[in-house]
Scaffold this motif. Structure first.
Motif, PDB file in Angstrom:
ATOM      1  N   PRO A 233       0.922  -1.151   0.007  1.00 20.54           N
ATOM      2  CA  PRO A 233      -0.003  -0.061   0.012  1.00 20.54           C
ATOM      3  C   PRO A 233       0.842   1.381   0.096  1.00 20.54           C
ATOM      4  O   PRO A 233       1.950   1.238   0.546  1.00 20.54           O
ATOM      5  N   ALA A 234       0.477   2.265  -0.471  1.00 19.60           N
ATOM      6  CA  ALA A 234       1.019   3.801  -0.571  1.00 19.60           C
ATOM      7  C   ALA A 234       1.174   4.019   0.832  1.00 19.60           C
ATOM      8  O   ALA A 234       0.437   3.872   1.644  1.00 19.60           O
ATOM      9  N   ALA A 235       2.338   4.751   0.976  1.00 21.26           N
ATOM     10  CA  ALA A 235       2.457   5.261   2.405  1.00 21.26           C
ATOM     11  C   ALA A 235       1.475   6.232   2.781  1.00 21.26           C
ATOM     12  O   ALA A 235       1.022   7.091   2.159  1.00 21.26           O
ATOM     13  N   PRO A 236       0.891   6.022   4.088  1.00 24.73           N
ATOM     14  CA  PRO A 236       0.144   7.127   4.307  1.00 24.73           C
ATOM     15  C   PRO A 236       0.517   8.716   4.527  1.00 24.73           C
ATOM     16  O   PRO A 236       1.823   8.720   4.612  1.00 24.73           O
ATOM     17  N   PRO A 237      -0.316   9.565   4.531  1.00 23.39           N
ATOM     18  CA  PRO A 237       0.240  11.019   4.392  1.00 23.39           C
ATOM     19  C   PRO A 237       1.317  11.205   5.756  1.00 23.39           C
ATOM     20  O   PRO A 237       0.918  10.735   6.688  1.00 23.39           O
ATOM     21  N   PRO A 238       2.273  11.859   5.383  1.00 27.85           N
ATOM     22  CA  PRO A 238       3.217  12.088   6.711  1.00 27.85           C
ATOM     23  C   PRO A 238       2.401  13.132   7.619  1.00 27.85           C
ATOM     24  O   PRO A 238       1.388  13.839   7.465  1.00 27.85           O
ATOM     25  N   LEU A 262       2.947  13.761  -3.203  1.00 30.77           N
ATOM     26  CA  LEU A 262       2.433  13.524  -4.475  1.00 30.77           C
ATOM     27  C   LEU A 262       2.855  11.952  -4.881  1.00 30.77           C
ATOM     28  O   LEU A 262       2.074  11.515  -5.720  1.00 30.77           O
ATOM     29  N   LYS A 263       3.752  11.778  -4.637  1.00 28.81           N
ATOM     30  CA  LYS A 263       4.153  10.283  -4.971  1.00 28.81           C
ATOM     31  C   LYS A 263       5.096   9.558  -3.893  1.00 28.81           C
ATOM     32  O   LYS A 263       5.960   9.966  -3.247  1.00 28.81           O
ATOM     33  N   ALA A 264       4.346   8.251  -3.597  1.00 32.52           N
ATOM     34  CA  ALA A 264       4.888   7.506  -2.646  1.00 32.52           C
ATOM     35  C   ALA A 264       5.765   6.215  -3.304  1.00 32.52           C
ATOM     36  O   ALA A 264       5.212   5.884  -4.235  1.00 32.52           O
ATOM     37  N   SER A 265       6.723   5.878  -2.708  1.00 25.44           N
ATOM     38  CA  SER A 265       7.291   4.654  -3.347  1.00 25.44           C
ATOM     39  C   SER A 265       7.421   3.456  -2.196  1.00 25.44           C
ATOM     40  O   SER A 265       7.838   3.876  -1.081  1.00 25.44           O
ATOM     41  N   VAL A 288      11.027  17.919   4.221  1.00 22.58           N
ATOM     42  CA  VAL A 288      10.680  18.134   2.721  1.00 22.58           C
ATOM     43  C   VAL A 288      10.875  19.578   2.452  1.00 22.58           C
ATOM     44  O   VAL A 288      10.592  20.659   2.959  1.00 22.58           O
ATOM     45  N   ASP A 289      12.051  19.546   1.511  1.00 21.85           N
ATOM     46  CA  ASP A 289      12.551  20.895   1.051  1.00 21.85           C
ATOM     47  C   ASP A 289      11.525  21.642   0.239  1.00 21.85           C
ATOM     48  O   ASP A 289      10.366  21.274  -0.216  1.00 21.85           O
ATOM     49  N   ALA A 290      12.005  23.119  -0.134  1.00 18.26           N
ATOM     50  CA  ALA A 290      10.767  23.848  -0.753  1.00 18.26           C
ATOM     51  C   ALA A 290      10.656  23.348  -2.403  1.00 18.26           C
ATOM     52  O   ALA A 290       9.691  23.772  -2.777  1.00 18.26           O
ATOM     53  N   ASP A 291      11.380  22.304  -2.856  1.00 14.52           N
ATOM     54  CA  ASP A 291      11.065  22.027  -3.888  1.00 14.52           C
ATOM     55  C   ASP A 291      10.403  20.615  -3.893  1.00 14.52           C
ATOM     56  O   ASP A 291      10.150  19.921  -4.939  1.00 14.52           O
ATOM     57  N   GLY A 292       9.973  20.048  -2.888  1.00 15.01           N
ATOM     58  CA  GLY A 292       9.027  19.047  -2.895  1.00 15.01           C
ATOM     59  C   GLY A 292       9.900  17.522  -2.607  1.00 15.01           C
ATOM     60  O   GLY A 292       9.440  16.436  -2.378  1.00 15.01           O
ATOM     61  N   ASP A 309      15.890  -0.843   8.289  1.00 11.09           N
ATOM     62  CA  ASP A 309      16.257   0.707   8.262  1.00 11.09           C
ATOM     63  C   ASP A 309      16.559   1.181   6.913  1.00 11.09           C
ATOM     64  O   ASP A 309      16.092   2.141   6.316  1.00 11.09           O
ATOM     65  N   ARG A 310      17.503   0.377   6.297  1.00  9.86           N
ATOM     66  CA  ARG A 310      17.949   0.949   4.787  1.00  9.86           C
ATOM     67  C   ARG A 310      16.722   0.722   3.681  1.00  9.86           C
ATOM     68  O   ARG A 310      16.738   1.912   3.034  1.00  9.86           O
ATOM     69  N   SER A 311      15.776  -0.197   3.971  1.00  4.11           N
ATOM     70  CA  SER A 311      14.609   0.004   2.985  1.00  4.11           C
ATOM     71  C   SER A 311      13.787   0.998   3.310  1.00  4.11           C
ATOM     72  O   SER A 311      13.316   1.686   2.282  1.00  4.11           O
ATOM     73  N   ALA A 312      13.465   1.374   4.655  1.00  2.00           N
ATOM     74  CA  ALA A 312      12.636   2.603   4.963  1.00  2.00           C
ATOM     75  C   ALA A 312      13.147   3.940   4.473  1.00  2.00           C
ATOM     76  O   ALA A 312      12.545   4.738   3.609  1.00  2.00           O
ATOM     77  N   GLU A 313      14.580   4.055   4.521  1.00  2.00           N
ATOM     78  CA  GLU A 313      15.262   5.317   4.003  1.00  2.00           C
ATOM     79  C   GLU A 313      15.376   5.453   2.653  1.00  2.00           C
ATOM     80  O   GLU A 313      15.263   6.411   2.144  1.00  2.00           O
ATOM     81  N   ASP A 314      15.439   4.182   1.855  1.00  2.00           N
ATOM     82  CA  ASP A 314      15.707   4.357   0.493  1.00  2.00           C
ATOM     83  C   ASP A 314      14.008   4.797  -0.108  1.00  2.00           C
ATOM     84  O   ASP A 314      13.911   5.336  -0.926  1.00  2.00           O
ATOM     85  N   ALA A 315      12.971   4.160   0.631  1.00  2.00           N
ATOM     86  CA  ALA A 315      11.726   4.292   0.099  1.00  2.00           C
ATOM     87  C   ALA A 315      11.154   5.821   0.295  1.00  2.00           C
ATOM     88  O   ALA A 315      11.025   6.558  -0.700  1.00  2.00           O
ATOM     89  N   VAL A 316      11.740   6.388   1.700  1.00  2.00           N
ATOM     90  CA  VAL A 316      11.223   7.785   1.876  1.00  2.00           C
ATOM     91  C   VAL A 316      12.243   8.838   1.012  1.00  2.00           C
ATOM     92  O   VAL A 316      11.807   9.709   0.727  1.00  2.00           O
ATOM     93  N   GLY A 317      13.469   8.475   0.773  1.00  2.00           N
ATOM     94  CA  GLY A 317      14.157   9.289  -0.309  1.00  2.00           C
ATOM     95  C   GLY A 317      13.558   9.326  -1.723  1.00  2.00           C
ATOM     96  O   GLY A 317      13.932  10.347  -2.768  1.00  2.00           O
ATOM     97  N   ARG A 318      12.652   8.473  -2.125  1.00  2.00           N
ATOM     98  CA  ARG A 318      11.889   8.478  -3.312  1.00  2.00           C
ATOM     99  C   ARG A 318      10.545   9.141  -3.394  1.00  2.00           C
ATOM    100  O   ARG A 318       9.819   9.226  -4.336  1.00  2.00           O
ATOM    101  N   TYR A 319      10.078   9.686  -2.033  1.00  2.00           N
ATOM    102  CA  TYR A 319       9.109  10.219  -1.913  1.00  2.00           C
ATOM    103  C   TYR A 319       9.101  11.705  -2.753  1.00  2.00           C
ATOM    104  O   TYR A 319      10.202  12.428  -2.810  1.00  2.00           O
TER     105      TYR A 319
END
Length: 343
Positions: A233-238, A262-265, A288-292, A309-319
């Motif tokens: 499932p898509a990650a719930p809204p932060p 806008l886009k969850a990974s 979340v930077d000003a560029d999203g 840990d690493r899988s979670a960090e990689d997923a968030v890095g693609r948000y």
């Protein structure tokens, strides 16, 4: 007297003696040949006929299988000698049992110990009978050969031929024993080889079955991973941080809003954890930077530690987000996200 005359006379005399000596030698040779053919040979043939002929003459099976005469024990010496001569003529020297020349002669000797006909026949026939015993040895009929040797020993126990026959019989028995042992060893080796081949075949079949089971399990796991990734499932809204909420609520001027995903990974399930059938979760903090885009990603807490840990960090890095707005201006904001890992 003239010497030359004397020498001439002696020379003629010697010349006359030589033909006479040659003639005498020829006459003696002719007499010897005639004696052989007219006296010696007929006598030998007569003796051979009386003793049953030459041992090389084959003996028919029907003759050896002839039944013994009825009531042998009641026969007198003459009857026994007659039966013995018949057996000799048919070359039944030592066989069959109870109906052979040696047994008839020996019975005659028992009834008449001084019987010269029987004793002479046994002595003269001994070599032929010994040949018969040797043939039994060569044919490996050991029991029959032993019986014939024992019968020969009754006729002439001191004959050296018996020693030779016994040695041959012993050697043939040992040879047969070795051959039988060798055949038994070869059969045993063949059976062991057959058993080993069967065991190897069973082991090979089991190995193939294990390999097929492993491949099936790997294929099943691969399908499970693919299905799990497809259904993640898509990650719930932060969840907005307190600072952001305060900023949003306190804005009175231009347009203000929180960052919107806008886009969850989906997070990739670690292979080791999937094989170990492990589940868990990770709480991540990020900006979340000003560029999203996401930055400054940190793991605040995880269970089990360091597995996901690493899988979670990689997923968030693609948000990707719509950045937060404050008074109409895009600003960076801090968020937290709990990511679940379940099979």
């Amino acid at each position: 007297m003239d010497t030359r005359y004397i020498l001439e006379t002696r020379r003629h005399a010697r010349g006359a003696v030589r033909p006479v000596a040659i003639a005498v030698i020829v006459v003696i040779a002719l007499l010897a040949v005639g004696a052989w053919f007219l006296i010696i040979k007929p006598h030998q043939e007569l003796m051979m006929a009386d003793s049953g002929g030459h041992p090389s003459t084959p003996v028919s099976t029907a003759t050896r299988a002839a039944p013994p005469p009825a009531n042998v024990a009641a026969m007198d010496v003459n009857q026994l000698l007659a039966e013995a001569r018949t057996a000799m003529n048919e070359q039944r020297y030592l066989a069959p049992t109870g109906n052979n020349a040696f047994e008839f002669y020996l019975r005659a000797m028992e009834k008449d110990p001084g019987n010269k006909v029987a004793s002479d026949a046994l002595r003269e026939t001994f070599p032929f009978a010994a040949t018969s015993a040797e043939q039994a040895i060569n044919s490996r009929d050991f029991n029959e050969a032993q019986r014939q040797i024992d019968l020969l020993a009754k006729a002439d126990p001191t004959n050296f031929t018996l020693t030779i026959l016994r040695s041959k019989l012993d050697a043939q028995r040992k040879t047969l024993d070795k051959q039988q042992q060798l055949a038994a060893d070869q059969q045993k080796a063949q059976e062991l080889a057959t058993q080993k081949a069967a065991a190897d075949k069973v082991a090979q079949v089991k190995l193939v079955e294990q390999q097929q089971a492993q491949l099936a399990e790997q294929e099943r796991q691969a399908k499970a991973r693919a299905a799990q990734q497809a259904s993640q499932p898509a990650a719930p809204p932060p969840v907005a941080s307190d600072d952001t909420a305060s900023a949003d609520s306190g804005s009175a001027g231009g347009q203000s809003s929180t960052a919107v995903l806008l886009k969850a990974s989906p997070a990739r399930y670690p292979t080791a954890a999937m094989r170990a059938r492990q589940e868990g979760w990770v709480l991540v903090s990020f900006t979340v930077d000003a560029d999203g885009r996401t930055a400054d990603i940190k793991v605040l807490e995880s269970q089990p530690r360091r597995v996901f840990d690493r899988s979670a960090e990689d997923a968030v890095g693609r948000y990707r987000f719509t950045p937060a707005m404050k008074n109409g201006v895009a600003v960076s904001t801090t968020k937290q996200q709990r990511i679940e890992f379940k099979l």
